[in-house]
Design an enzyme around this catalytic site. Structure first.
Site, PDB file in Angstrom:
ATOM      1  N   ASP A   1       0.922  -1.222  -0.097  1.00 44.22           N
ATOM      2  CA  ASP A   1      -0.171   0.159  -0.129  1.00 44.22           C
ATOM      3  C   ASP A   1       0.817   1.263  -0.112  1.00 44.22           C
ATOM      4  O   ASP A   1       1.613   1.567   0.987  1.00 44.22           O
ATOM      5  CB  ASP A   1      -0.898  -0.115   1.315  1.00 44.22           C
ATOM      6  CG  ASP A   1      -2.138   1.121   1.265  1.00 44.22           C
ATOM      7  OD1 ASP A   1      -2.077   1.934   0.433  1.00 44.22           O
ATOM      8  OD2 ASP A   1      -2.989   0.834   1.685  1.00 44.22           O
TER       9      ASP A   1
ATOM     10  N   ARG B   1      -0.096   4.379  -0.441  1.00 35.90           N
ATOM     11  CA  ARG B   1      -0.729   5.684  -0.041  1.00 35.90           C
ATOM     12  C   ARG B   1      -0.404   6.313   1.300  1.00 35.90           C
ATOM     13  O   ARG B   1       0.265   5.658   2.147  1.00 35.90           O
ATOM     14  CB  ARG B   1      -2.536   5.288   0.240  1.00 35.90           C
ATOM     15  CG  ARG B   1      -3.068   5.087  -1.136  1.00 35.90           C
ATOM     16  CD  ARG B   1      -4.497   4.492  -0.877  1.00 35.90           C
ATOM     17  NE  ARG B   1      -4.693   3.262  -0.124  1.00 35.90           N
ATOM     18  CZ  ARG B   1      -5.658   2.631   0.206  1.00 35.90           C
ATOM     19  NH1 ARG B   1      -6.727   3.155   0.143  1.00 35.90           N
ATOM     20  NH2 ARG B   1      -5.661   1.518   0.911  1.00 35.90           N
TER      21      ARG B   1
END
Length: 397
Positions: free
Chosen positions: A327, A329
């Site tokens: 991930d 983000r």
């Protein structure tokens, strides 16, 4: 082992030297770093005696232009693209090599009346041009020096010197720790400096506000830009969210395939629609739509990850096969937008504990996690199971 950025800034303001390394990986190297505004012959002598590397002076591009410091080479083939200019000595020096004369050259670089003709070329001080944006654009010692000088409120110029061991090899993190202890020097990482800047500086700008009627209801829409990656984000707002009462919030990462095309590989589209429906029903809330396609890897890379999933990998393995974290983000920009909207307490629509931690790190209080679980489909069952087992999502499957 490593010190807080605030501690390093205090030492730098007192004219002390610190050690800066890339990150906490034990194989990384380190530099001595001091502020040019406080440089002394004693500091230069300490660096060349105990650092043994090249004494360089990181500075902004406009300093180099004012002093007519041209690039050292016309074609930079250095693997790190370190932006050396031609080396210099101030014209008042003799050989320019002594600690005293090198300190003089550094100080004269800061003199606002200095001009290009005041420096001989080549010399014994090596200016380096820092990238605009500092460590947020290039995670190098050059940019770290300029950023730290700015954070200290001095002229944006630093002095750095690589640290080499007595046997001539590069000092690694375990060696740097011993050097820091021996001389009572603070040691920080560029990784932590990046995090510090992201936390303490504002990068979002409110650009435009409109009324947006949708099939879910009418929302107040605000468009934002951010100066880190120039991506555009949008907040859909329902009701008055500036009060002290907790606000229902959904931070939704863009998913073109799910949000627009109705892909069954994920549950993004149904989550988006359900969040808007719930916010409309409550009459008060925010949906923040972040342009973070594919958990931050972008549309085409997400499609490449889908291809790998068709070949048997799961969503996490596919990302890693492509060279990305599971991930990618960062919730800092989203947190800044929420704070710009006046939010303090959130009822967060999410199944992702990492999102909670990411927003709480920016002084937003998550008073409640509101589950947002969609019906499982045959096409996304494995995907959702992987999110539970490998990404820690809170789903009842």
């Amino acid at each position: 082992m490593f010190h807080r950025i605030e501690e390093a800034l205090e030492d730098l303001k007192q004219g002390k030297v610190i050690i800066v390394c890339d990150d906490k990986n034990r194989e990384n190297e380190g530099d001595f770093l001091a502020l040019a505004e406080y440089i002394t012959p004693e500091t230069i002598n300490f660096m060349i005696t105990h650092g043994r590397g090249l004494v360089c002076v990181p500075l902004p591009e406009h300093y180099a232009k004012r002093l007519q410091l041209e690039p050292m080479v016309s074609q930079n083939t250095d693997s790190h693209h370190t932006a050396f200019t031609v080396s210099i000595d101030h014209i008042s020096t003799t050989t320019g090599i002594s600690a005293h004369e090198r300190a003089t050259t550094v100080r004269e670089l800061l003199n606002p009346s200095s001009k290009g003709s005041d420096f001989n070329r080549p010399g014994h001080i090596f200016p380096l041009i820092a990238k605009d944006g500092g460590v947020l654009r290039r995670a190098g010692h050059t940019e770290a020096a300029v950023d730290l000088a700015k954070l200290c409120g001095t002229e944006p110029v630093g002095v750095i010197c690589e640290i080499i061991k007595e046997d001539g090899t590069m000092a690694r993190v375990p060696d740097l720790i011993q050097v820091a202890k021996q001389f009572d020097i603070k040691m920080i990482t560029i990784e932590d400096l990046i995090a510090y800047r992201r936390h303490h500086e504002t990068f979002v700008t409110k650009e435009v506000e409109i009324t947006l009627p949708t099939e879910f209801g009418t929302f107040h829409a605000i468009g934002y830009t951010n100066s880190l990656d120039q991506k555009e984000h949008i907040a859909l707002i329902k009701g008055d969210v500036s009060t002290d009462e907790p606000v229902l919030v959904r931070v939704h990462s863009e998913c073109l395939t799910g949000d627009v095309f109705g892909s069954c590989r994920c549950d993004c589209g149904p989550q988006l629609h359900a969040a808007l429906t719930q916010i409309e029903r409550e009459g008060r809330g925010v949906l923040l739509y972040m342009r973070q396609e594919g958990r931050g890897i972008g549309l085409l890379n997400k499609l490449r990850a889908y291809k790998l999933q068709e070949e048997g990998l799961d969503t996490v393995e596919a990302n890693e096969k492509l060279g990305f974290p599971a991930d990618l983000r960062d919730y800092g920009i989203g947190a800044q937008i929420l704070k710009d909207l006046g939010l303090q307490k959130l009822r967060l629509l999410t199944n992702n504990p990492r999102k909670i931690a990411g927003l709480q790190g920016y002084e937003l209080e998550i008073v409640e996690r509101v589950p947002l679980q969609m019906p499982t489909k045959q096409e996304n069952k494995t995907y959702l199971q992987t999110k539970v087992t490998k990404l820690g999502h809170l789903l009842n499957l």
